[in-house]
Motif scaffolding. Structure first.
Motif, PDB file in Angstrom:
ATOM      1  N   VAL A  46      76.433 -65.009 -25.790  1.00 24.59           N
ATOM      2  CA  VAL A  46      77.880 -65.211 -25.784  1.00 24.59           C
ATOM      3  C   VAL A  46      78.173 -66.446 -26.632  1.00 24.59           C
ATOM      4  CG1 VAL A  46      79.934 -65.698 -24.399  1.00 24.59           C
ATOM      5  CG2 VAL A  46      78.125 -64.217 -23.484  1.00 24.59           C
ATOM      6  N   VAL A  47      79.076 -66.287 -27.573  1.00 26.65           N
ATOM      7  CA  VAL A  47      79.543 -67.408 -28.365  1.00 26.65           C
ATOM      8  C   VAL A  47      80.978 -67.672 -27.930  1.00 26.65           C
ATOM      9  CG1 VAL A  47      80.014 -68.293 -30.676  1.00 26.65           C
ATOM     10  CG2 VAL A  47      78.064 -66.759 -30.298  1.00 26.65           C
ATOM     11  N   ALA A  48      81.196 -68.859 -27.370  1.00 30.87           N
ATOM     12  CA  ALA A  48      82.509 -69.241 -26.866  1.00 30.87           C
ATOM     13  C   ALA A  48      83.109 -70.280 -27.805  1.00 30.87           C
ATOM     14  CB  ALA A  48      82.387 -69.810 -25.458  1.00 30.87           C
ATOM     15  N   VAL A  49      84.308 -70.012 -28.292  1.00 31.17           N
ATOM     16  CA  VAL A  49      84.960 -70.953 -29.203  1.00 31.17           C
ATOM     17  C   VAL A  49      86.304 -71.386 -28.630  1.00 31.17           C
ATOM     18  CG1 VAL A  49      83.818 -70.027 -31.250  1.00 31.17           C
ATOM     19  CG2 VAL A  49      86.053 -69.151 -30.601  1.00 31.17           C
ATOM     20  N   ASP A  50      86.659 -72.599 -28.938  1.00 38.03           N
ATOM     21  CA  ASP A  50      87.962 -73.131 -28.556  1.00 38.03           C
ATOM     22  C   ASP A  50      88.352 -74.163 -29.605  1.00 38.03           C
ATOM     23  OD1 ASP A  50      89.680 -73.066 -25.735  1.00 38.03           O
ATOM     24  OD2 ASP A  50      90.038 -74.848 -26.961  1.00 38.03           O
ATOM     25  N   ALA A  73      78.620 -72.803 -27.123  1.00 42.43           N
ATOM     26  CA  ALA A  73      80.023 -73.236 -27.101  1.00 42.43           C
ATOM     27  C   ALA A  73      80.264 -74.131 -28.302  1.00 42.43           C
ATOM     28  CB  ALA A  73      80.328 -73.979 -25.810  1.00 42.43           C
ATOM     29  N   ARG A  74      81.319 -73.814 -29.056  1.00 39.68           N
ATOM     30  CA  ARG A  74      81.598 -74.608 -30.243  1.00 39.68           C
ATOM     31  C   ARG A  74      83.084 -74.683 -30.533  1.00 39.68           C
ATOM     32  NH1 ARG A  74      78.761 -71.111 -34.996  1.00 39.68           N
ATOM     33  NH2 ARG A  74      79.986 -72.395 -36.375  1.00 39.68           N
ATOM     34  N   VAL A  75      83.458 -75.734 -31.221  1.00 42.42           N
ATOM     35  CA  VAL A  75      84.842 -75.929 -31.649  1.00 42.42           C
ATOM     36  C   VAL A  75      85.073 -75.054 -32.873  1.00 42.42           C
ATOM     37  CG1 VAL A  75      86.532 -77.591 -32.510  1.00 42.42           C
ATOM     38  CG2 VAL A  75      84.854 -78.295 -30.778  1.00 42.42           C
ATOM     39  N   ALA A  76      86.165 -74.291 -32.846  1.00 39.57           N
ATOM     40  CA  ALA A  76      86.493 -73.433 -33.990  1.00 39.57           C
ATOM     41  C   ALA A  76      87.971 -73.072 -33.950  1.00 39.57           C
ATOM     42  CB  ALA A  76      85.649 -72.168 -33.973  1.00 39.57           C
ATOM     43  N   ASP A  77      88.528 -72.915 -35.112  1.00 37.76           N
ATOM     44  CA  ASP A  77      89.905 -72.455 -35.272  1.00 37.76           C
ATOM     45  C   ASP A  77      89.930 -70.948 -35.025  1.00 37.76           C
ATOM     46  OD1 ASP A  77      92.396 -71.587 -36.171  1.00 37.76           O
ATOM     47  OD2 ASP A  77      92.280 -72.652 -38.079  1.00 37.76           O
ATOM     48  N   PRO A  78      90.689 -70.478 -34.034  1.00 43.09           N
ATOM     49  CA  PRO A  78      90.689 -69.042 -33.738  1.00 43.09           C
ATOM     50  C   PRO A  78      91.264 -68.181 -34.861  1.00 43.09           C
ATOM     51  CG  PRO A  78      92.377 -70.158 -32.466  1.00 43.09           C
ATOM     52  CD  PRO A  78      91.568 -71.225 -33.152  1.00 43.09           C
ATOM     53  N   ALA A  79      92.012 -68.786 -35.758  1.00 38.12           N
ATOM     54  CA  ALA A  79      92.585 -68.026 -36.870  1.00 38.12           C
ATOM     55  C   ALA A  79      91.704 -68.072 -38.117  1.00 38.12           C
ATOM     56  CB  ALA A  79      93.974 -68.555 -37.205  1.00 38.12           C
TER      57      ALA A  79
END
Length: 128
Positions: A46-50, A73-79
């Motif tokens: 599972v790759v969780a981004v926020d 878990a990583r920081v990422a722009d959902p767009a």
């Protein structure tokens, strides 16, 4: 949203499309990981981004407490997801929208393998 509501929504999303063993799943706008932790019990990865670094830090702490080693878990722009095309077997987005829905859906289509399911439950903060 209250924790109980998030847990209920996460369980409902899992009922709509339960990941199979051997799958790589994306959780977009994962926040504190109500859904992420459930997904990790079914999928291989599972790759969780926020978009929020603080949320990702808190999620990483929850992952450590739960002793789950199949979550990234990583920081990422959902767009503008930092993943190649067709790299996930399924995706979930349970969130208040921080960016336009069409941009999010375009990114989900781009990173999902053909025929892969996406479960989306999103609300615009301004609509509340």
């Amino acid at each position: 949203m209250a924790k109980k509501r998030l847990d209920t929504l996460a369980a409902a999303a899992l009922l709509l499309a339960r990941p199979a063993a051997g799958t790589r799943i994306l959780d977009v706008e994962a926040a504190l990981g109500a859904l992420t932790l459930l997904l990790a019990r079914h999928a291989d990865e599972v790759v969780a981004v926020d978009a929020s670094a603080a949320m990702v830090k808190a999620l990483r702490a929850r992952i450590a407490v739960a002793k789950l080693d199949n979550i990234e878990a990583r920081v990422a722009d959902p767009a503008a997801l930092p993943f190649p095309e067709r790299s996930f077997d399924g995706a979930y987005l349970l969130s208040f929208l921080s960016v336009p829905l069409d941009a999010l859906l375009a990114e989900l289509r781009r990173v999902l393998k053909p025929g892969a399911p996406a479960v989306v439950a999103a609300a615009d903060r301004d609509a509340l």
